[in-house]
Design a protein around this motif. Structure first.
Motif, short mmCIF file in Angstrom:
data_model
loop_
_atom_site.label_atom_id
_atom_site.label_comp_id
_atom_site.label_asym_id
_atom_site.label_seq_id
_atom_site.Cartn_x
_atom_site.Cartn_y
_atom_site.Cartn_z
N UNK A 151 40.22 17.53 3.60
CA UNK A 151 41.32 16.97 4.38
C UNK A 151 42.64 17.05 3.62
N UNK A 152 42.61 16.78 2.31
CA UNK A 152 43.82 16.92 1.49
C UNK A 152 44.24 18.39 1.40
N UNK A 171 43.28 25.99 -4.00
CA UNK A 171 42.57 25.49 -5.18
C UNK A 171 41.55 24.43 -4.78
N UNK A 172 41.96 23.55 -3.88
CA UNK A 172 41.05 22.49 -3.43
C UNK A 172 39.93 23.04 -2.56
N UNK A 173 40.22 24.10 -1.84
CA UNK A 173 39.22 24.66 -0.94
C UNK A 173 39.28 26.18 -1.02
N UNK A 174 38.55 26.79 -1.94
CA UNK A 174 38.63 28.25 -2.13
C UNK A 174 38.22 29.05 -0.91
N UNK A 175 37.45 28.45 0.02
CA UNK A 175 37.05 29.18 1.22
C UNK A 175 38.04 29.00 2.37
N UNK A 217 42.12 14.58 -5.98
CA UNK A 217 41.28 14.93 -4.84
C UNK A 217 40.16 15.87 -5.26
N UNK A 218 40.47 16.81 -6.17
CA UNK A 218 39.46 17.74 -6.64
C UNK A 218 38.30 17.00 -7.30
N UNK A 274 52.53 16.32 -6.97
CA UNK A 274 51.65 17.06 -6.06
C UNK A 274 50.43 17.60 -6.79
N UNK A 275 50.66 18.17 -7.96
CA UNK A 275 49.53 18.72 -8.72
C UNK A 275 48.57 17.61 -9.12
#
Length: 568
Positions: A259-260, A289-293, A110-111, A103-104
Motif C-alpha cells: 500500500x505504501x 524498491x518496496x515492491x520489485x514486482x 515500511x520495508x 521519504x527514504x
C-alpha cells in the motif's frame, strides 16, 4: 492521476534542487568536486553525480547540502540502501531532516514492516507533506491491524481540498486488502468514479474487485468502456478469463507495505503528469524498491529516465521486468526504443528479433521490429516483418492503415513497387484521404512518371489536408514541375522552402524549378544552399555540384532525361 495540480500545495515545496543551486563554502580541494557533482545532478546525470558526492561525504560527512546531493543521486539511481544510510545520517544531525530523507526513512520503515517507526518519525515533526504523510500514517495503521483508525485517517485526508481522489483510491485498496470488496466497490463506483477509473491501474483494481463480487459481466463492461477496442494482449487475456467465468484474484496490493508502494507510485504518476520528472523519479524508485514486482512503477521509472535522456538507466529499468510478467514484451519494446535513443540500433534490433522468437504470436512485436529495420534502411527485412504482423492481425481494420502504409514504404524502398502500390491503395481504402499516404503514393507516381493526373489530384488532396507540411507542399511543386507547369511549381516550391527553410532536398528542388523558369542565378543560389544543408536522404550531392558546374540542362542531357520544356 488527474489531481496533479494540487501537488505543489499538498506535497511540499520541493526545495532540493534549489538548495543544490546555492554554493556552500568549501575548501579549495572540495569545491571542484561539488561543482562537478552539482552540474551533473542538475543535468540529470545521476551516475556521474553520485561518485562526486560520495567523495565529498568522506571529507564533509555532516554537510547537509552534500548529503542531500548524494541522497538525491542514489535514489535516482535506484540505490535506495545507500540513500537509507545517508538519510539516517541526516536525521541524526542537528537540523531537521530534509523531505527527501524523510521519504527514504518512511520507505525503509515500511520495508521492515516497522510502521511504528515511520509513524514516530512523522509524529516527531518530520515533514513529508500533507498527502504523503497523511496517507502513510493511514497505511501504517492498516499494517498494525487498526482498520477503524486507518479508515478515519483516510477520511481525514479526503477532507483536504483536492486530495479526495488520492484518499478515496487508497481507502478502497485498503478495504479490498482486508476482504471488504463491497466497501471498495462502493468507493470505485461513487462520486469520484471518473478519477478512480481514470488510470489503467485503477481500472484493473476495480475489475478485480468486481470479479471478487461475482460480477464478471460488469467487470467486462468496465474493461470495454475504459479501453475500447481492440484491447491489448494483457487486457484481452483478462477479458477472456472473465468471460470464462474465472474469479480474478485481487492483486493490486497484498500488504500494507505494498500500500505504501502504491502511495509512492500514485504520487510519482501525478508529479510526472505535472512535469516534475526529477521528483517523480524519486517516488517511482521508492515504489519499486518496496515492491520489485510493481510493473507499472518500473515502466514509469524507465519512461521518466528516457524523458530526462538517461537512456542507459532506462534500459536497466526496463530490464527489471521479468519474462514471467504479462508486460514483458512491452518492456522489451521500450528497452529497444531506449537503445535506439542511446545510439545502439543494432542491439535494439537484436532484442526485438529475440522477442519475435518468444512472442511470435503478437503483431505489435513484429511491427516494432519492422519499424526498427526500416529506420536502419533494411527495407527488405522490414517488409518481411510487416508481412508477419499483417498475417497475425487478421481481417484488416481501419486502425491498421499505418501498418499497411509502413509495409508499402519498405516494399517501395526495396524495389518491390507492384506490391507497394497495392499496399498504398489498401492503406487508402482503410483510411480514405489520409494525407501521408496520398502524398507518398502521388509523389511515387510523379517520380516514376506514371498516372500523373491522378498523382497530382492525390497530392493536391494531401496539401488540402496538411497545408503547413513542407514535404507535402514540395511534392505538389514537384508534380507541377514534372508536368511542365513551372510557374505553378515555383509558387509551391517557394512555399515549401518557406515552411522548411533548411531542408537540403527542398532547396535543391526549388533550384531546379527556378532554372526551369529562367531564374538561373537564383537556381544556383538554392543549389548552394542545398549543399550547405546537406547531406540528406534522396539527395545526390554530386549531382547538385554538377548542376552548379554545367547547369541543369546539361545534367539532364547527360542522364538521358527529357529536356525541360516551356509551361506556356
Amino acid at each position: 492521476m488527474p489531481f496533479a495540480k494540487t501537488l505543489s500545495r499538498a506535497l511540499y515545496l520541493l526545495p532540493t534542487l534549489a538548495c543544490l543551486a546555492a554554493l556552500p563554502t568549501f575548501a579549495r580541494e572540495d569545491g571542484g568536486a561539488y561543482l562537478a557533482g552539482r552540474a551533473a545532478l542538475l543535468d540529470n546525470d545521476f551516475a556521474q553525480a553520485a561518485p562526486y558526492y560520495d567523495r565529498l561525504l568522506l571529507t564533509l560527512p555532516d554537510d547537509q547540502k552534500v548529503q542531500e546531493g548524494a541522497l538525491f543521486a542514489h535514489v535516482a539511481l535506484g540505490e535506495v540502501e545507500k540513500a537509507r544510510d545517508i538519510s539516517k545520517a541526516i536525521a541524526s544531525g542537528a537540523e531537521a531532516p530534509t523531505q527527501v530523507a524523510v521519504l527514504v526513512l518512511l520507505a525503509d520503515a515500511a520495508m521492515s514492516d516497522d510502521f511504528a517507526a515511520g509513524t514516530a518519525l512523522l509524529e516527531g515533526g518530520a515533514d513529508a507533506g500533507q498527502l504523503v504523510g497523511g496517507l502513510y500514517q493511514a497505511w501504517a495503521l492498516v499494517g498494525q491491524g487498526q482498520m477503524s483508525e486507518a479508515m478515519q485517517a483516510f477520511d481525514a485526508i479526503a477532507k483536504i481540498d483536492g486530495l479526495e481522489g488520492f484518499a478515496g483510491y487508497h481507502r478502497a485498496l485498503a478495504l479490498a486488502l482486508v476482504g471488504d470488496y463491497e466497501g471498495a466497490e462502493e468507493i470505485f463506483s461513487g462520486a469520484h468514479a471518473n478519477i478512480y477509473n481514470g488510470t489503467r491501474r485503477g481500472v484493473l483494481a476495480h475489475v478485480e474487485i468486481l470479479s471478487q463480487l461475482e460480477r464478471n459481466e460488469d467487470a467486462i463492461a468496465l474493461l470495454d468502456a475504459s479501453f475500447g477496442a481492440p484491447l491489448d494482449d494483457i487486457l484481452t487475456d483478462i477479458r477472456d478469463r472473465l468471460d470464462a467465468g474465472e474469479t480474478l484474484p485481487f492483486t493490486a496490493i497484498g500488504s500494507a507495505r505494498e500500500g505504501v508502494a502504491e502511495l509512492f507510485y500514485s504520487v510519482a504518476q501525478a508529479l510526472n503528469a505535472d512535469s516534475i520528472p526529477g521528483f517523480a523519479l524519486l517516488h517511482a524508485r521508492l515504489a519499486l524498491w518496496l515492491r520489485p514486482d510493481h510493473t507499472d512503477a518500473a515502466l514509469l521509472t524507465a519512461a521518466i529516465l528516457e524523458q530526462v535522456q538517461q537512456y542507459d538507466l532506462a534500459i536497466s529499468a526496463y530490464a527489471m521486468i521479468g519474462t514471467d510478467s504479462p508486460a514483458f514484451h512491452a518492456a522489451e519494446m521500450g528497452r529497444a526504443e531506449a537503445m535506439v535513443e542511446a545510439g545502439r540500433s543494432d542491439a535494439a534490433i537484436e532484442v526485438l528479433e529475440q522477442l519475435t522468437r518468444t512472442h511470435a504470436d503478437l503483431p505489435g512485436v513484429w511491427v516494432a521490429l519492422g519499424d526498427n529495420l526500416r529506420r536502419e534502411d533494411r527495407f527488405a527485412e522490414a517488409a518481411k516483418a510487416y508481412d508477419k504482423a499483417i498475417e497475425l492481425s487478421g481481417e484488416p481494420k481501419r486502425s491498421e492503415w499505418g501498418l499497411w502504409y509502413a509495409r508499402a514504404i519498405a516494399q517501395e524502398r526495396s524495389g518491390q513497387w507492384e506490391q507497394a502500390e497495392v499496399g498504398f491503395r489498401k492503406a487508402l481504402e482503410l483510411n480514405p484521404g489520409q494525407p501521408a499516404v496520398l502524398n507518398y503514393l502521388g509523389y511515387s507516381y510523379v517520380e516514376k512518371r506514371q498516372n500523373l493526373d491522378e498523382a497530382l489530384d492525390m497530392i493536391q488532396r494531401a496539401v488540402a489536408g496538411r497545408p503547413d507540411d513542407g514535404y507535402i507542399t514540395d511534392s505538389l511543386g514537384w508534380a507541377y514541375y514534372r508536368l511542365g507547369r513551372y510557374t505553378e511549381a515555383a509558387e509551391q516550391m517557394e512555399r515549401a522552402v518557406e515552411l522548411m527553410p533548411q531542408d537540403a532536398l527542398l532547396n535543391d528542388h526549388l533550384g531546379d524549378v527556378y532554372w526551369a523558369v529562367g531564374r538561373k542565378r537564383e537556381a544556383e543560389f538554392q543549389w548552394r544552399r542545398a549543399l550547405n544543408f546537406g547531406p540528406a536522404p534522396d539527395l545526390d550531392l554530386d549531382r547538385v555540384r554538377r548542376k552548379l558546374e554545367v547547369g541543369l540542362d546539361v545534367v539532364l542531357k547527360e542522364e538521358g532525361a527529357a529536356p525541360l520544356h516551356s509551361d506556356k
